[in-house]
Design a protein around this motif. Structure first.
Motif, PDB file in Angstrom:
ATOM      1  N   ALA A 208       0.844  -1.203   0.000  1.00  0.00           N
ATOM      2  CA  ALA A 208       0.000   0.000   0.000  1.00  0.00           C
ATOM      3  C   ALA A 208       0.874   1.246   0.000  1.00  0.00           C
ATOM      4  O   ALA A 208       1.873   1.316   0.725  1.00  0.00           O
ATOM      5  N   LYS A 209       0.479   2.197  -0.818  1.00  0.00           N
ATOM      6  CA  LYS A 209       1.140   3.493  -0.772  1.00  0.00           C
ATOM      7  C   LYS A 209       0.629   4.260   0.447  1.00  0.00           C
ATOM      8  O   LYS A 209      -0.551   4.203   0.784  1.00  0.00           O
ATOM      9  N   CYS A 210       1.534   4.966   1.114  1.00  0.00           N
ATOM     10  CA  CYS A 210       1.154   5.766   2.263  1.00  0.00           C
ATOM     11  C   CYS A 210       1.978   7.045   2.255  1.00  0.00           C
ATOM     12  O   CYS A 210       2.781   7.281   1.346  1.00  0.00           O
ATOM     13  N   GLY A 211       1.765   7.894   3.267  1.00  0.00           N
ATOM     14  CA  GLY A 211       2.404   9.201   3.280  1.00  0.00           C
ATOM     15  C   GLY A 211       1.442  10.263   2.801  1.00  0.00           C
ATOM     16  O   GLY A 211       0.409   9.970   2.163  1.00  0.00           O
ATOM     17  N   LEU A 212       1.768  11.509   3.070  1.00  0.00           N
ATOM     18  CA  LEU A 212       0.878  12.613   2.726  1.00  0.00           C
ATOM     19  C   LEU A 212       0.529  12.637   1.250  1.00  0.00           C
ATOM     20  O   LEU A 212      -0.611  12.915   0.865  1.00  0.00           O
ATOM     21  N   ASN A 213       1.497  12.322   0.416  1.00  0.00           N
ATOM     22  CA  ASN A 213       1.291  12.346  -1.038  1.00  0.00           C
ATOM     23  C   ASN A 213       1.465  10.965  -1.664  1.00  0.00           C
ATOM     24  O   ASN A 213       1.741  10.862  -2.857  1.00  0.00           O
ATOM     25  N   GLY A 214       1.300   9.934  -0.854  1.00  0.00           N
ATOM     26  CA  GLY A 214       1.469   8.574  -1.373  1.00  0.00           C
ATOM     27  C   GLY A 214       2.887   8.278  -1.809  1.00  0.00           C
ATOM     28  O   GLY A 214       3.121   7.457  -2.700  1.00  0.00           O
ATOM     29  N   GLU A 215       3.855   8.919  -1.151  1.00  0.00           N
ATOM     30  CA  GLU A 215       5.242   8.804  -1.606  1.00  0.00           C
ATOM     31  C   GLU A 215       5.957   7.555  -1.107  1.00  0.00           C
ATOM     32  O   GLU A 215       7.035   7.213  -1.600  1.00  0.00           O
ATOM     33  N   PHE A 216       5.371   6.863  -0.124  1.00  0.00           N
ATOM     34  CA  PHE A 216       6.003   5.675   0.439  1.00  0.00           C
ATOM     35  C   PHE A 216       5.248   4.418   0.010  1.00  0.00           C
ATOM     36  O   PHE A 216       4.051   4.460  -0.267  1.00  0.00           O
ATOM     37  N   LEU A 217       5.969   3.315  -0.002  1.00  0.00           N
ATOM     38  CA  LEU A 217       5.354   2.013  -0.194  1.00  0.00           C
ATOM     39  C   LEU A 217       5.592   1.192   1.055  1.00  0.00           C
ATOM     40  O   LEU A 217       6.734   0.976   1.463  1.00  0.00           O
ATOM     41  N   LEU A 218       4.518   0.735   1.682  1.00  0.00           N
ATOM     42  CA  LEU A 218       4.566  -0.127   2.860  1.00  0.00           C
ATOM     43  C   LEU A 218       4.135  -1.515   2.421  1.00  0.00           C
ATOM     44  O   LEU A 218       3.018  -1.694   1.921  1.00  0.00           O
ATOM     45  N   SER A 219       5.007  -2.501   2.610  1.00  0.00           N
ATOM     46  CA  SER A 219       4.695  -3.820   2.064  1.00  0.00           C
ATOM     47  C   SER A 219       5.538  -4.901   2.718  1.00  0.00           C
ATOM     48  O   SER A 219       6.693  -4.659   3.084  1.00  0.00           O
ATOM     49  N   PRO A 220       4.989  -6.113   2.843  1.00  0.00           N
ATOM     50  CA  PRO A 220       5.848  -7.257   3.174  1.00  0.00           C
ATOM     51  C   PRO A 220       6.807  -7.545   2.016  1.00  0.00           C
ATOM     52  O   PRO A 220       6.530  -7.226   0.858  1.00  0.00           O
ATOM     53  N   ARG A 221       7.946  -8.111   2.351  1.00  0.00           N
ATOM     54  CA  ARG A 221       8.880  -8.688   1.382  1.00  0.00           C
ATOM     55  C   ARG A 221       9.466  -7.684   0.389  1.00  0.00           C
ATOM     56  O   ARG A 221       9.836  -8.046  -0.733  1.00  0.00           O
TER      57      ARG A 221
END
Length: 427
Positions: A208-221
């Motif tokens: 899932a993209k996260c952060g104020l502007n979707g700048e991060f990717l949070l993910s397993p593996r």
């Protein structure tokens, strides 16, 4: 953006076996032919091929028209730290069933608590006289590893330590479970036909993209599938030049690579020797003219723990690929290979950074130097910067995935000549 495709592939890769299967599916769609290591097959120019081992590792390559005796390679790994089931995993405790697991790789234990988990991997199944491998992913919230309440462990926030021989076993069910029958039901086979398995815990969290502007990717593996898929998509997209393009996706990097499908095996060497023999050129001379990139994610400087970063080599999220080096030679990068990466990145206007460990911290290792022990390729170690490495859920910057894909595309596209003391860019 390439990063969107990487996210899509990440979501379908709960185990190395699934990741390898996904790679093979995409290779076939791109016109690559699967070969058997048990046979000697003649190779044609203008064609892509791949070998696989163990269902969890593969080497793909593309032979251009009029190939030159040299290889251009990217090396990645498909496994990630997790928990692996033992052959007889069922333990009944307090009228409930937990599963006996052991750590696979250097995982962060506490990151697996209090989240939906499931099982993924392969199961060996008998059908008459035939025994074959079946992929298994239980696509539902199956397991949980509950924390001990703070009321019973008042010092939990002062540092968590877990007994891996009893305190990290996930909860499966109330009552006793016939595990072979459970597997048989998931696969639609008879219980007596389930022979063995390589099964791992998998987080149910989706990329899932996260952060104020979707700048991060949070993910397993993310380690190392984000880099692996960025490399793979770039490898598939380039069909120019005369060098033979190679993509090697290894298994078991997280546990030392000492398997027949790991980077310390002869898998890569065997494949390159087959290619050289098929086109009647010297394998040793080709290796001496070749260049490889060992691509495994890198540590970014943590905003809450910046003291653990080297004072002169801070790697930041969103600032491009990381070139990794270490005096211990746990990374393959030296001045020669680093200079090439920098020159190509600057030529293509791709941002890069340099990573080293603090002088008093050992840091990690990767597959590059293990591969070069078998095949003495000139190599540089690079990676996508990330946080929470070896957690059940990791984080990177989306734009760094695209930077890595752009760099690998440039690597496979540009014309250059390797020399003993440098390089010559030919375009």
């Amino acid at each position: 953006m390439v990063s969107d495709k990487v996210i899509e592939l990440l979501a379908s890769s709960p185990s190395p076996f699934h990741a390898a299967s996904l790679l093979k599916e995409n290779l076939r769609k791109a016109g690559f032919r699967e070969l058997s290591e048990r046979e000697v097959s003649p190779l044609e120019t203008g064609q892509g091929y791949f070998f696989s081992r163990n269902g969890s590792s593969l080497v793909a390559f593309y032979v251009p028209d009029n190939p030159s005796p040299s290889f251009r390679l990217s090396l990645v790994h498909l496994d990630s730290p997790t928990w692996k089931l033992k052959p007889h995993p069922v333990i009944v405790r307090e009228e409930g069933t937990v599963l006996d697991v052991e750590p696979y790789g250097g995982l962060i234990d506490y990151s697996w608590f209090d989240r939906p988990l499931t099982l993924a991997g392969r199961v060996m199944v008998r059908a008459g006289k035939e025994v074959s491998s079946r992929l298994l992913y239980v696509d539902r919230d199956l397991l949980s590893l509950p924390s001990l309440a703070i009321h019973l462990n008042r010092g939990v926030n002062e540092g968590a330590h877990f007994d891996r021989n009893g305190e990290t076993f996930p909860l499966l069910a109330l009552g006793k479970v016939d595990f072979p029958s459970f597997l048989a039901g998931e696969l639609g086979v008879q219980k007596e036909d389930v022979l063995s398995f390589d099964l791992f815990l998998a987080s149910r969290e989706k990329p899932a993209k996260c952060g104020l502007n979707g700048e991060f990717l949070l993910s397993p593996r993310l380690d190392d599938l984000a880099s692996a898929y960025a490399c793979f998509l770039s490898f598939l997209s380039v069909r120019k030049g005369k060098d033979i393009h190679v993509f090697y996706a290894a298994d078991n990097e997280e546990v030392g690579s000492l398997t027949r499908q790991g980077a310390a095996s002869t898998f890569l060497k065997d494949t390159l020797e087959r290619i050289a023999a098929s086109f009647s050129f010297s394998f040793k001379a080709a290796v001496a003219s070749s260049f490889a990139l060992s691509v495994d994610n890198a540590h970014a400087t943590h905003p809450n723990f910046a003291k653990f970063a080297d004072q002169t080599s801070r790697v930041l999220l969103g600032r491009g690929i990381a070139i990794k080096s270490a005096a211990s030679e746990t990374y393959t990068t030296n001045a020669l290979s680093s200079a090439f990466v920098k020159a190509l990145a600057e030529k293509e206007k791709i941002p890069y950074q340099e990573f080293t460990n603090r002088s008093d911290l050992r840091g990690g290792s990767t597959l590059g130097n293990l591969s070069t022990a078998q095949v003495p390729l000139l190599t540089a170690d690079i990676g996508i910067p990330q946080l929470a490495m070896h957690s059940s859920s990791e984080l990177c910057a989306v734009k760094d995935i695209d930077a890595m894909a752009a760099f690998l595309k440039a690597f496979y596209s540009c014309r250059f000549e390797v020399r003993e003391d440098g390089y010559l860019f030919l375009d």
